[in-house]
Design a protein around this motif. Structure first.
Motif, short mmCIF file in Angstrom:
data_model
loop_
_atom_site.label_atom_id
_atom_site.label_comp_id
_atom_site.label_asym_id
_atom_site.label_seq_id
_atom_site.Cartn_x
_atom_site.Cartn_y
_atom_site.Cartn_z
N GLY A 59 65.20 45.21 57.56
CA GLY A 59 64.73 44.90 56.22
C GLY A 59 63.65 43.83 56.17
N CYS A 60 63.33 43.41 54.96
CA CYS A 60 62.27 42.43 54.74
C CYS A 60 62.59 41.12 55.43
CB CYS A 60 62.05 42.19 53.25
SG CYS A 60 60.78 40.95 52.90
N GLN A 61 61.64 40.61 56.20
CA GLN A 61 61.86 39.36 56.94
C GLN A 61 61.27 38.15 56.23
OE1 GLN A 61 60.01 41.43 60.38
NE2 GLN A 61 61.66 40.58 61.59
N VAL A 62 60.61 38.40 55.10
CA VAL A 62 59.96 37.29 54.38
C VAL A 62 60.98 36.58 53.48
CG1 VAL A 62 58.03 36.62 52.88
CG2 VAL A 62 57.77 38.55 54.46
N GLN A 63 61.83 37.38 52.80
CA GLN A 63 62.91 36.84 51.96
C GLN A 63 62.42 35.86 50.89
OE1 GLN A 63 66.44 37.78 52.34
NE2 GLN A 63 65.38 39.42 53.43
N GLY A 64 61.39 36.29 50.15
CA GLY A 64 60.85 35.45 49.08
C GLY A 64 61.70 35.55 47.82
N ASN A 65 61.23 34.95 46.74
CA ASN A 65 61.99 34.87 45.48
C ASN A 65 62.37 36.22 44.88
OD1 ASN A 65 62.15 32.14 45.44
ND2 ASN A 65 60.29 31.86 44.20
N ASN A 66 61.41 37.17 44.89
CA ASN A 66 61.69 38.48 44.28
C ASN A 66 61.93 39.55 45.33
OD1 ASN A 66 61.25 37.49 41.57
ND2 ASN A 66 59.07 37.41 42.10
N CYS A 67 62.49 39.15 46.44
CA CYS A 67 62.65 40.06 47.57
C CYS A 67 63.57 41.23 47.25
CB CYS A 67 63.20 39.29 48.77
SG CYS A 67 63.18 40.22 50.30
N THR A 68 63.16 42.44 47.63
CA THR A 68 64.00 43.63 47.46
C THR A 68 64.71 43.99 48.76
OG1 THR A 68 62.25 45.17 48.08
CG2 THR A 68 62.38 44.56 45.75
N ASP A 69 64.44 43.24 49.84
CA ASP A 69 65.03 43.46 51.16
C ASP A 69 64.51 44.70 51.89
OD1 ASP A 69 66.55 41.53 52.32
OD2 ASP A 69 68.34 41.97 51.14
N GLU A 70 63.65 45.45 51.23
CA GLU A 70 63.15 46.67 51.87
C GLU A 70 61.99 46.37 52.81
OE1 GLU A 70 62.73 50.61 49.53
OE2 GLU A 70 62.85 49.00 48.06
N SER A 130 57.77 43.37 55.60
CA SER A 130 57.75 42.76 54.27
C SER A 130 58.01 43.81 53.20
CB SER A 130 56.39 42.10 54.04
OG SER A 130 56.32 41.54 52.74
N CYS A 131 58.69 43.40 52.12
CA CYS A 131 58.80 44.27 50.96
C CYS A 131 57.53 44.05 50.12
CB CYS A 131 60.06 43.96 50.15
SG CYS A 131 60.05 42.34 49.36
N THR A 132 57.30 44.94 49.17
CA THR A 132 56.06 44.83 48.39
C THR A 132 55.97 43.54 47.58
OG1 THR A 132 55.89 47.23 48.38
CG2 THR A 132 54.55 46.06 46.77
N PRO A 133 57.06 43.13 46.87
CA PRO A 133 56.96 41.86 46.12
C PRO A 133 56.65 40.66 47.03
CG PRO A 133 58.88 43.08 45.41
CD PRO A 133 58.33 43.80 46.60
N CYS A 134 57.28 40.59 48.19
CA CYS A 134 57.02 39.48 49.11
C CYS A 134 55.58 39.52 49.61
CB CYS A 134 57.97 39.51 50.31
SG CYS A 134 59.62 38.89 49.92
N ASN A 135 55.12 40.73 49.94
CA ASN A 135 53.77 40.88 50.47
C ASN A 135 52.73 40.45 49.44
OD1 ASN A 135 51.89 41.50 52.43
ND2 ASN A 135 51.71 43.63 51.78
ZN LIG Z 1 60.94 40.63 50.67
#
Ligand SMILES: [Zn+2]
Ligand SMILES: [Zn+2]
Length: 170
Positions: A59-70, A130-135
């Motif tokens: 899953g997403c490795q950025v883990q930002g505020n709006n992360c979808t984990d995808e 990265s998920c799209t929101p994090c990216n």
């Molecule tokens: Zn993310």
């Protein structure tokens, strides 16, 4: 026409001959692609994509505020806009003009984490999923590339001593 007018006309003619060309050089005289300075058209090498596929399930490795984990896209940890400022530029001849430019192959290798298209021992240290929101929330400078070819001079023709990767420019 007066003599002064004639001289001025000649001068402006000479100037226009030495003016920067309006086209973007695509290949040097040896067939090497010249980078236009844009991210578009660089893209992932299949070997790099394949190597990254192994960690996609995490899953997403950025883990930002709006992360979808995808894990939706591969992301450069150190931004490519920053990385490309260190690309070597050379005097490049396309047969008509000389430019200060980077080779597209160098830009592509850099985009792919310094790996070449046929590299088997892939270095993925600058990549994360990265998920799209994090990216899209990344604060990196986007699109501020300054490696577009810059005109130097017209090619001297028979006297041209161009060799690919021969002369570096700053
Ligand atoms: Zn993310
Ligand atoms: Zn030349």
């Amino acid at each position: 026409m007066t003599r002064a007018g004639e001289a001025a006309r000649k001068e402006s003619k000479a100037e226009s001959k030495d003016a920067p060309p309006r086209y973007m050089p695509r290949k040097d005289t040896e067939g090497n692609d010249i980078w236009n300075g844009q991210r578009q058209g660089l893209g992932w090498y299949p070997n790099v994509k394949k190597e990254m596929a192994d960690s996609k399930n995490d899953g997403c490795q950025v883990q930002g505020n709006n992360c979808t984990d995808e894990a939706q896209s591969i992301d450069h940890i150190k931004d490519f806009a920053t990385l490309q400022t260190d690309l070597p530029r050379y005097v490049v001849c396309d047969g008509k003009n000389h430019f200060s430019a980077a080779y597209k192959e160098d830009a592509r290798d850099l985009y792919n984490g310094g790996n070449t298209a046929d590299e088997s021992d892939i270095n993925t240290s600058n990549f994360q999923w990265s998920c799209t929101p994090c990216n899209s929330s990344k604060s990196g400078k986007k699109g501020l590339y300054e490696n577009a070819p810059q005109w130097i001079e017209p090619c001297p023709g028979e006297d041209c001593e161009y060799v690919p990767r021969g002369e570096e420019t700053t």
